[in-house]
Scaffold this motif. Sequence first.
Motif, PDB file in Angstrom:
ATOM      1  N   UNK A 163       1.058  -0.829  -0.184  1.00  0.00           N
ATOM      2  CA  UNK A 163       0.029   0.463   0.041  1.00  0.00           C
ATOM      3  C   UNK A 163       0.980   1.158  -0.121  1.00  0.00           C
ATOM      4  N   UNK A 164       1.617   1.288   0.913  1.00  0.00           N
ATOM      5  CA  UNK A 164       2.653   2.421   0.570  1.00  0.00           C
ATOM      6  C   UNK A 164       3.167   2.346  -0.499  1.00  0.00           C
ATOM      7  N   UNK A 165       4.237   1.078  -1.034  1.00  0.00           N
ATOM      8  CA  UNK A 165       4.736   1.731  -2.431  1.00  0.00           C
ATOM      9  C   UNK A 165       3.416   2.155  -3.256  1.00  0.00           C
ATOM     10  N   UNK A 166       2.448   1.648  -3.140  1.00  0.00           N
ATOM     11  CA  UNK A 166       1.219   2.636  -4.334  1.00  0.00           C
ATOM     12  C   UNK A 166       1.158   3.495  -4.136  1.00  0.00           C
ATOM     13  N   UNK A 167       0.805   4.412  -2.479  1.00  0.00           N
ATOM     14  CA  UNK A 167       0.677   4.599  -2.613  1.00  0.00           C
ATOM     15  C   UNK A 167       1.701   6.545  -3.223  1.00  0.00           C
TER      16      UNK A 167
ATOM     17  N   UNK B 146       1.295   8.904  -6.483  1.00  0.00           N
ATOM     18  CA  UNK B 146       1.854  11.031  -6.483  1.00  0.00           C
ATOM     19  C   UNK B 146       2.838  11.029  -8.155  1.00  0.00           C
ATOM     20  N   UNK B 147       3.281  10.167  -8.452  1.00  0.00           N
ATOM     21  CA  UNK B 147       3.318  10.170 -10.270  1.00  0.00           C
ATOM     22  C   UNK B 147       2.381   9.493 -11.361  1.00  0.00           C
ATOM     23  N   UNK B 148       1.318   9.136 -11.012  1.00  0.00           N
ATOM     24  CA  UNK B 148       1.143   9.081 -12.286  1.00  0.00           C
ATOM     25  C   UNK B 148       0.671  10.126 -13.279  1.00  0.00           C
ATOM     26  N   UNK B 149       0.597   9.493 -14.058  1.00  0.00           N
ATOM     27  CA  UNK B 149       0.602  10.533 -15.424  1.00  0.00           C
ATOM     28  C   UNK B 149      -1.163  10.875 -15.662  1.00  0.00           C
ATOM     29  N   UNK B 150      -2.069  10.244 -15.766  1.00  0.00           N
ATOM     30  CA  UNK B 150      -3.587  10.479 -15.690  1.00  0.00           C
ATOM     31  C   UNK B 150      -4.372   9.832 -14.853  1.00  0.00           C
ATOM     32  N   UNK B 151      -6.087   9.906 -14.767  1.00  0.00           N
ATOM     33  CA  UNK B 151      -6.476   9.360 -13.909  1.00  0.00           C
ATOM     34  C   UNK B 151      -6.825   8.435 -14.083  1.00  0.00           C
TER      35      UNK B 151
ATOM     36  N   UNK C 165      -5.945  -1.123  -6.682  1.00  0.00           N
ATOM     37  CA  UNK C 165      -4.644  -2.120  -6.151  1.00  0.00           C
ATOM     38  C   UNK C 165      -4.867  -1.930  -4.613  1.00  0.00           C
ATOM     39  N   UNK C 166      -4.638  -0.763  -3.869  1.00  0.00           N
ATOM     40  CA  UNK C 166      -4.667  -0.201  -2.770  1.00  0.00           C
ATOM     41  C   UNK C 166      -5.842  -0.781  -2.523  1.00  0.00           C
ATOM     42  N   UNK C 167      -7.131  -0.919  -2.487  1.00  0.00           N
ATOM     43  CA  UNK C 167      -8.000  -0.924  -2.177  1.00  0.00           C
ATOM     44  C   UNK C 167      -8.516  -2.664  -1.739  1.00  0.00           C
ATOM     45  N   UNK C 168      -7.339  -3.397  -2.697  1.00  0.00           N
ATOM     46  CA  UNK C 168      -7.561  -5.067  -2.435  1.00  0.00           C
ATOM     47  C   UNK C 168      -6.669  -5.018  -1.615  1.00  0.00           C
ATOM     48  N   UNK C 169      -5.730  -4.779  -1.289  1.00  0.00           N
ATOM     49  CA  UNK C 169      -4.593  -4.933   0.115  1.00  0.00           C
ATOM     50  C   UNK C 169      -5.347  -4.606   1.334  1.00  0.00           C
ATOM     51  N   UNK C 170      -6.440  -3.773   1.185  1.00  0.00           N
ATOM     52  CA  UNK C 170      -6.109  -3.366   2.709  1.00  0.00           C
ATOM     53  C   UNK C 170      -8.045  -4.638   2.886  1.00  0.00           C
TER      54      UNK C 170
END
Length: 243
Positions: A78-82, A86-91, A100-105
Amino acid sequence: MESTVASKLEALSKLQSIDSQLDEIKRVRGDLPEEVQDLEDEIEGYEVRVRKFDDEVAGLNDSIAQRKQAIKDSENLIRKYEEQQQNVRNNREYDAITKEVELQKLEIQISEKKIKEAHFQIEQKISEIEDTKHRLEERRKDLENKQKELEQIVAESQEEEKKLEDDRQSAASGVEDRLLSAYNRIRKNVRNGLAVVSVKRDACGGCFNTVPPQRQADIAAQKKIIVCEHCGRILAGVELRVF
Ligand SMILES: [Zn+2]
């Protein structure tokens, strides 16, 4: 030299007298040897159960440790995904990472639920183990008492029993095999352990059925071995009436 019927009957009577004394020793011991055996079996059963519980608790603790590690792994992801977010190019990339974060949660929630269940199961097992250990302790005390009791009774009659066993062996060696096995068979089949009896007051000393006068005369003559026609016991002699 063939032994006479009279000497065969004498040997059988002697054997019977020794066996009756041994029977009496065993009667005094009663059910104690069996009770001791039963307690030993019961204790072994409890010990097996305690060992099984211990294994099950160890297995549950293992699964808790695995789940805890899985939670740490998910948290790291989750930390890695978050950070990536920060550096995504689009929505589209942003949403994909959110999924992916929700899946891990969700994974973390499942693990937490499983850990809670395992703790609950461990608590139950521990109380079961306590119960069993308590019962085990009680039975061990019972066994100790019964064993002491038995040892005392055995000690009291041990010397006598040893002597009788020796006497029995020499008495049995004086009886021919065929007769000895008949004797043993009758003893096993009758309630009071008496295979050799006398005629008393015109009746078989084993089953108390009347023995006719002619048969009594045959028995007294000791020309052949005669058995009671009702119970099959060997009739070794006729006791004279005492008036
Ligand atoms: Zn009889």
